[in-house]
Design an enzyme around this catalytic site. Structure first.
Site, PDB file in Angstrom:
ATOM      1  N   GLU A  61       0.883  -1.179   0.000  1.00 26.72           N
ATOM      2  CA  GLU A  61       0.000   0.000   0.000  1.00 26.72           C
ATOM      3  C   GLU A  61       0.910   1.216   0.000  1.00 26.72           C
ATOM      4  OE1 GLU A  61      -3.381   0.385   0.074  1.00 26.72           O
ATOM      5  OE2 GLU A  61      -3.844  -1.743  -0.063  1.00 26.72           O
ATOM      6  N   CYS A  69      -2.047   9.518   2.466  1.00 29.58           N
ATOM      7  CA  CYS A  69      -1.610   8.941   1.194  1.00 29.58           C
ATOM      8  C   CYS A  69      -2.554   9.282   0.051  1.00 29.58           C
ATOM      9  CB  CYS A  69      -1.484   7.426   1.326  1.00 29.58           C
ATOM     10  SG  CYS A  69      -2.975   6.645   1.944  1.00 29.58           S
TER      11      CYS A  69
HETATM   12  P1  NAD Z   1       8.211   4.667   4.971  1.00 37.31           P
HETATM   13  O1  NAD Z   1       8.208   3.854   3.735  1.00 37.31           O
HETATM   14  O2  NAD Z   1       9.350   5.561   5.239  1.00 37.31           O
HETATM   15  O3  NAD Z   1       8.080   3.731   6.267  1.00 37.31           O
HETATM   16  C1  NAD Z   1       7.073   2.756   6.406  1.00 37.31           C
HETATM   17  C2  NAD Z   1       7.587   1.643   7.293  1.00 37.31           C
HETATM   18  O4  NAD Z   1       8.724   1.042   6.701  1.00 37.31           O
HETATM   19  C3  NAD Z   1       8.011   2.085   8.706  1.00 37.31           C
HETATM   20  O5  NAD Z   1       7.552   1.138   9.636  1.00 37.31           O
HETATM   21  C4  NAD Z   1       9.518   2.100   8.621  1.00 37.31           C
HETATM   22  O6  NAD Z   1      10.148   1.776   9.849  1.00 37.31           O
HETATM   23  C5  NAD Z   1       9.812   1.020   7.597  1.00 37.31           C
HETATM   24  N1  NAD Z   1      11.036   1.304   6.847  1.00 37.31           N
HETATM   25  C6  NAD Z   1      11.567   2.498   6.549  1.00 37.31           C
HETATM   26  N2  NAD Z   1      12.704   2.350   5.835  1.00 37.31           N
HETATM   27  C7  NAD Z   1      12.904   1.022   5.690  1.00 37.31           C
HETATM   28  C8  NAD Z   1      13.885   0.240   5.043  1.00 37.31           C
HETATM   29  N3  NAD Z   1      14.925   0.786   4.435  1.00 37.31           N
HETATM   30  N4  NAD Z   1      13.750  -1.101   5.076  1.00 37.31           N
HETATM   31  C9  NAD Z   1      12.711  -1.673   5.688  1.00 37.31           C
HETATM   32  N5  NAD Z   1      11.739  -0.975   6.318  1.00 37.31           N
HETATM   33  C10 NAD Z   1      11.818   0.344   6.319  1.00 37.31           C
HETATM   34  O7  NAD Z   1       6.833   5.464   4.936  1.00 37.31           O
HETATM   35  P2  NAD Z   1       6.261   6.512   5.993  1.00 37.31           P
HETATM   36  O8  NAD Z   1       7.090   7.752   5.911  1.00 37.31           O
HETATM   37  O9  NAD Z   1       6.063   5.887   7.310  1.00 37.31           O
HETATM   38  O10 NAD Z   1       4.807   6.795   5.368  1.00 37.31           O
HETATM   39  C11 NAD Z   1       4.595   7.680   4.335  1.00 37.31           C
HETATM   40  C12 NAD Z   1       4.410   6.988   2.999  1.00 37.31           C
HETATM   41  O11 NAD Z   1       3.448   5.958   3.127  1.00 37.31           O
HETATM   42  C13 NAD Z   1       3.859   7.918   1.945  1.00 37.31           C
HETATM   43  O12 NAD Z   1       4.500   7.655   0.724  1.00 37.31           O
HETATM   44  C14 NAD Z   1       2.387   7.555   1.873  1.00 37.31           C
HETATM   45  O13 NAD Z   1       1.774   7.847   0.645  1.00 37.31           O
HETATM   46  C15 NAD Z   1       2.431   6.095   2.124  1.00 37.31           C
HETATM   47  N6  NAD Z   1       1.175   5.605   2.690  1.00 37.31           N
HETATM   48  C16 NAD Z   1       0.390   4.788   1.931  1.00 37.31           C
HETATM   49  C17 NAD Z   1      -0.840   4.369   2.435  1.00 37.31           C
HETATM   50  C18 NAD Z   1      -1.750   3.474   1.654  1.00 37.31           C
HETATM   51  O14 NAD Z   1      -2.702   2.973   2.251  1.00 37.31           O
HETATM   52  N7  NAD Z   1      -1.526   3.239   0.382  1.00 37.31           N
HETATM   53  C19 NAD Z   1      -1.245   4.781   3.701  1.00 37.31           C
HETATM   54  C20 NAD Z   1      -0.406   5.614   4.427  1.00 37.31           C
HETATM   55  C21 NAD Z   1       0.805   6.011   3.915  1.00 37.31           C
END
Ligand code: NAD
Length: 442
Positions: free
Chosen positions: A194, A228
């Site tokens: 997602e 998002c």
């Molecule tokens: P992110 O991708 O930075 O982090 C998400 C999760 O991944 C966190 O738990 C984080 O600890 C982990 N993570 C971060 N870097 C990692 C790595 N290198 N390896 C493994 N895991 C890692 O995202 P965010 O900043 O928490 O959220 C914002 C993003 O999420 C935006 O792009 C937004 O559009 C998207 N989002 C999508 C939805 C949806 O339902 N489609 C909902 C909410 C947010």
């Protein structure tokens, strides 16, 4: 196997989870406030009440959703009874983001448990208060570690991704989505991703501008734009622009007052890093309204930007904050050109009174989901699939589809023994015409 809990045990766990959430609702709301001043109203609507209603729906329907489903048999297999068995995948990893840190952790968890899986949940490290209360609730509801919370940041996620899972459900950025997909590929683990994207919000010359402005202000500045499916940029017919700006400025004041910093209904940017990323994208000469920032408070006011450069910093990536660029178009060709410049978005919104135009936009562009004459609200209908396409995601969930997402669907044919037609067996001599006739007839 331990993960294949029977339905009544799954249901009991979900009831217990719901009770704990209800009992701790005020603490959850407080945690969300401490994490990024999330307005309590928004926490109730988009986090706690949303989850409670989802839990209620799941508890009510779990038997129905889990039931063996008979399907019409194929005459080729006559006589047979055919059905689908829903089987839990086994060990599921859920990785959640920070922007709706309670909802986006507990919603997939609810479905994974309902479908009979064992779950490890990693909440976001950027919302530590919410992560702590999630841990507390889960430890109480699942003392035997059928469901486990692992707190931590990138390193913790990487350690988890190095293990073998039967399903991975990830919500977050496209960049990390790729890392997750690569790790999953190592063991051919199925995934739901997602993700996000640059969500266009198109306004044509027939739109009700006042209402459009009200609905866009709500959808864009909810959670301070850290949603998002928030509109990422406005694409408005050039002659409507000045009118629309008047309306949208009024709506921002109506919602958040003269100084949104004092409004209890406007959240903050989650941390300084994101604040710097966003603040640096505001070009002062392009600000129509807003543009006020305060790093101490991680505050950025609702900001409208007069944008005409598709290569500006603001137009490169998903904005994910309270900054809204307004871009004009002359004709439909230009709309296509602008939207096609970007990867397929998670959402698209079109404001119009012209049914043909709306239909064309919806049919001609590929995006996760969206609305005609509103923003965000497609998320709220559990009968609609929620998910992206292309770079905005893989797979979808919500309602019954969430249960199905966490279940392997096993197709079974139960063949009867009272009749055994010889047509398919060797020797095949003289059988081809009969088989052809049968296949044509079916
Ligand atoms: P992110 O991708 O930075 O982090 C998400 C999760 O991944 C966190 O738990 C984080 O600890 C982990 N993570 C971060 N870097 C990692 C790595 N290198 N390896 C493994 N895991 C890692 O995202 P965010 O900043 O928490 O959220 C914002 C993003 O999420 C935006 O792009 C937004 O559009 C998207 N989002 C999508 C939805 C949806 O339902 N489609 C909902 C909410 C947010």
């Amino acid at each position: 196997m331990s993960y294949k809990l029977n339905i009544s045990t799954r249901k009991e766990a979900l009831i217990k989870l719901m009770d704990e959430i209800i009992k701790h609702e005020n603490e959850i709301i407080q945690a969300l406030y401490e994490d990024f001043k999330k307005p309590p109203f928004e926490s109730i609507v988009t986090e706690t009440s949303y989850i409670i209603s989802e839990l209620k729906e799941t508890i009510k329907n779990i038997e129905k959703w889990a039931k063996i489903k008979k399907v019409l048999p194929s005459l080729l297999n006559f006589p047979s009874t055919d059905y689908i068995v829903k089987e839990p995948y086994g060990k599921v990893l859920i990785i959640a983001p920070w922007n709706y840190p309670f909802q986006l952790a507990i919603s997939p968890l609810t479905a994974a448990v309902a479908a009979g899986n064992q779950v490890v949940l990693k909440p976001s490290e950027l919302t530590p208060k919410t992560s702590a209360i999630i841990l507390q609730i889960i430890e109480k509801v699942f003392p035997h570690q059928h469901v486990k919370v692992v707190e931590g940041g990138v390193e913790a996620a990487q350690k988890l991704l190095a293990q073998r899972w039967d399903y991975i459900f990830f919500t977050g950025s496209a960049a990390v989505g790729k890392i997750v997909a690569k790790a999953a590929a190592e063991h051919l683990t199925p995934v739901t991703l997602e993700l996000g994207g640059k969500n266009p919000c198109i306004i044509d010359e027939t739109a009700n501008l006042k209402l459009a402005a009200k609905r866009i202000v709500w959808g864009k500045f909810l959670n301070a734009g850290q949603t998002c499916i928030a509109p990422d940029y406005i694409l408005i017919q050039e002659e409507m622009k000045s009118h629309f700006i008047t309306f949208i400025k009024n709506e921002i004041t109506n919602a958040y007052g003269e100084n949104p910093k004092n409004s209890p209904d406007f959240a903050r940017i989650v941390n300084e890093k994101n604040w710097h990323r966003l603040a640096s994208m505001i070009a002062p000469e392009k600000v129509i309204t807003g543009g006020t920032t305060d790093v101490e408070d991680c505050y950025i006011s609702p900001t409208l930007i007069d944008e005409n450069d598709l290569d500006s910093e603001l137009m490169k990536e998903e904005i994910f904050g309270p900054i809204l660029p307004i871009i004009t178009y002359k004709d439909e060709k230009e709309i296509d050109k602008i939207i096609s410049k970007y990867e397929k978005p998670l959402a698209l919104y079109v404001f119009t009174d012209d049914k043909k135009f709306a239909k064309k936009i919806i049919q001609e562009h590929s995006f996760g989901g969206g609305c005609i004459n509103d923003t965000i609200i497609h998320f709220a209908n559990k009968r609609l699939p929620f998910g992206g396409v292309g770079h905005s995601g893989i797979g979808a969930y919500h309602g019954k589809l969430s249960f199905d997402t966490f279940s392997h669907h096993k197709g079974i044919v139960k063949k009867a023994n009272w009749l055994d037609l010889n047509l398919r067996y060797a020797p095949y001599t003289n059988k081809i015409n009969s088989i052809r006739r049968l296949l044509n007839w079916l």
